[in-house]
Design a protein around this motif. Structure first.
Motif, PDB file in Angstrom:
ATOM      1  N   TRP A 150      -8.318   1.145  -2.633  1.00 42.88           N
ATOM      2  CA  TRP A 150      -9.017   1.353  -1.357  1.00 42.88           C
ATOM      3  C   TRP A 150     -10.341   0.587  -1.318  1.00 42.88           C
ATOM      4  O   TRP A 150     -11.118   0.767  -0.393  1.00 42.88           O
ATOM      5  CB  TRP A 150      -9.252   2.847  -1.112  1.00 42.88           C
TER       6      TRP A 150
ATOM      7  N   GLY B 181     -13.046   3.339   2.468  1.00 47.39           N
ATOM      8  CA  GLY B 181     -13.440   2.413   1.429  1.00 47.39           C
ATOM      9  C   GLY B 181     -14.329   1.299   1.928  1.00 47.39           C
ATOM     10  O   GLY B 181     -15.248   0.847   1.224  1.00 47.39           O
TER      11      GLY B 181
ATOM     12  N   TYR C  61       0.867   3.925  -2.950  1.00 47.60           N
ATOM     13  CA  TYR C  61       0.496   5.292  -2.595  1.00 47.60           C
ATOM     14  C   TYR C  61       1.546   6.274  -3.104  1.00 47.60           C
ATOM     15  O   TYR C  61       1.229   7.309  -3.695  1.00 47.60           O
ATOM     16  CB  TYR C  61       0.342   5.416  -1.078  1.00 47.60           C
TER      17      TYR C  61
ATOM     18  N   GLU D  32       0.830  -1.210   0.000  1.00 46.02           N
ATOM     19  CA  GLU D  32       0.000   0.000   0.000  1.00 46.02           C
ATOM     20  C   GLU D  32       0.860   1.254   0.000  1.00 46.02           C
ATOM     21  O   GLU D  32       0.567   2.224  -0.687  1.00 46.02           O
ATOM     22  CB  GLU D  32      -0.939   0.010   1.216  1.00 46.02           C
TER      23      GLU D  32
ATOM     24  N   HIS E 269      -8.249   6.380   3.649  1.00 45.76           N
ATOM     25  CA  HIS E 269      -8.848   5.783   2.461  1.00 45.76           C
ATOM     26  C   HIS E 269      -9.288   4.342   2.711  1.00 45.76           C
ATOM     27  O   HIS E 269     -10.333   3.907   2.208  1.00 45.76           O
ATOM     28  CB  HIS E 269      -7.857   5.795   1.298  1.00 45.76           C
ATOM     29  N   THR E 270      -8.496   3.593   3.476  1.00 43.33           N
ATOM     30  CA  THR E 270      -8.839   2.197   3.747  1.00 43.33           C
ATOM     31  C   THR E 270     -10.099   2.105   4.587  1.00 43.33           C
ATOM     32  O   THR E 270     -11.020   1.331   4.279  1.00 43.33           O
ATOM     33  CB  THR E 270      -7.668   1.488   4.450  1.00 43.33           C
TER      34      THR E 270
END
Length: 341
Positions: A223, A73, A35, A31, A69-70
């Protein structure tokens, strides 16, 4: 009977509902790499274990917006699959760093509902909390979303939550052990410390990034954000895919490195508005305004409150004479970050 998920409509929400969102996510170094490939992110604390350790942390945490974002999401299938628009944020606080190997889950409580006057949609307020595998809260925030109604019918009684204008400095959570007493400004990239900034100062971050279709769709999939408007070109009358607002947030935050390289950790999200839609081909630029400066109890650590604006236009331009956002303005975000004193 259909086994597919059509998403929630406005009528499906009631104040007090608690929704546990599906699909836990274990964060890895992948990630972080993706990113930093998607955004021009260069914060030293998030790039180097050694730099983070000199600041008192166990290792380099993942970027704060990866956490956001995680967690965000996870909520999309239950909160905003049938959204018309994501309207705003408030009372966001990062409660502890997230490291590679942590597993994140999300849950949301409905704290407000209000049908719109057209009778075809309504606004839903939720407070979302992200937790790690130990059950520790890592992030909490409020957002409100305009959601389509399933059909005509009576509206629930309106409940509009009272939200703070900003997170108070005393409520900011400083990560355990964090210290900027041995902070290396040369390695961080800029010499500017908290005392070099003045309330009211405008910082033009100079650089720009042109948004590509492939990049924003890759980011949104990363995400696990399933909102239809970001992928399905038939979902909007203009045939365009709407850029996920979080993609714009991350672009603007990364661009702000030029002038704010030492604003190392986001610790609170006071307010936010996606002022106008962003589409592939738009070139995003950013500017910041210093809103407030505060002390903390951590060695060498201060807090700076910033307005971060993503725009297709000029630095410093935000609203017209009518008080409305200018058409070039894409994002208006109010947040707290930690900076060496």
């Amino acid at each position: 009977m259909s086994k597919t998920n059509p998403g929630h409509f406005f009528e499906d929400y009631a104040v007090g509902d608690v929704i546990t969102h599906a699909v836990p996510r274990t964060i890895s170094g992948g990630e972080r790499a993706l990113y930093h490939a998607l955004y021009p992110a260069r914060g030293a604390l998030y790039s180097s274990d050694e730099f983070a350790q000199t600041c008192g942390l166990l290792a380099s945490p993942v970027d704060d917006l990866i956490t956001f974002h995680t967690v965000f999401g996870k909520t999309v299938p239950d909160i905003s699959l049938n959204a018309v628009a994501n309207l705003g944020y408030a009372e966001g606080r990062w409660l502890r760093p997230v490291y590679a190997g942590d597993t994140l889950t999300s849950r949301s409580e409905v704290i407000g509902v209000k049908q719109n006057s057209n009778g075809k949609s309504g606004v839903v307020w939720v407070r979302t909390t992200g937790r790690n595998q130990r059950g520790d809260d890592v992030l909490t925030y409020v957002r409100w979303v305009m959601v389509r109604k399933r059909g005509e019918g009576e509206a629930p009684e309106a409940v509009i939550p009272t939200l703070a204008d900003a997170v108070a400095p005393g409520d900011l959570v400083i990560p355990d052990g964090l210290s900027f007493a041995e902070y290396d400004f040369t390695l961080a990239g800029e010499p500017h410390r908290l005392g070099d900034y003045q309330v009211g100062e405008i910082i033009d971050h100079v650089d720009g990034v042109t948004v590509e279709e492939a990049e924003h769709m890759l980011a949104t999939r990363l995400w696990q954000n399933t909102a239809k408007v970001h992928f399905d070109a038939t979902h909007r009358p203009d045939g365009k895919r709407l850029i996920y607002g979080g993609h714009v947030i991350s672009l603007a935050r990364a661009l702000s490195f030029n002038g704010l390289a030492n604003a190392q950790m986001i610790v609170a999200l006071n307010a936010g508005a996606h002022a106008n839609p962003c589409f592939a081909g738009d070139t995003v630029r950013a500017w910041s305004e210093v809103l407030e400066i505060a002390e903390t109890n951590a060695p060498g650590v201060g807090a700076i409150r910033l307005r971060l604006v993503a725009t297709k236009g000029a630095a410093g331009a935000l609203r017209g004479d009518d008080g409305k956002y200018l058409p070039d303005v894409l994002l208006d975000l109010d947040y707290w970050a930690l900076m060496p004193t």
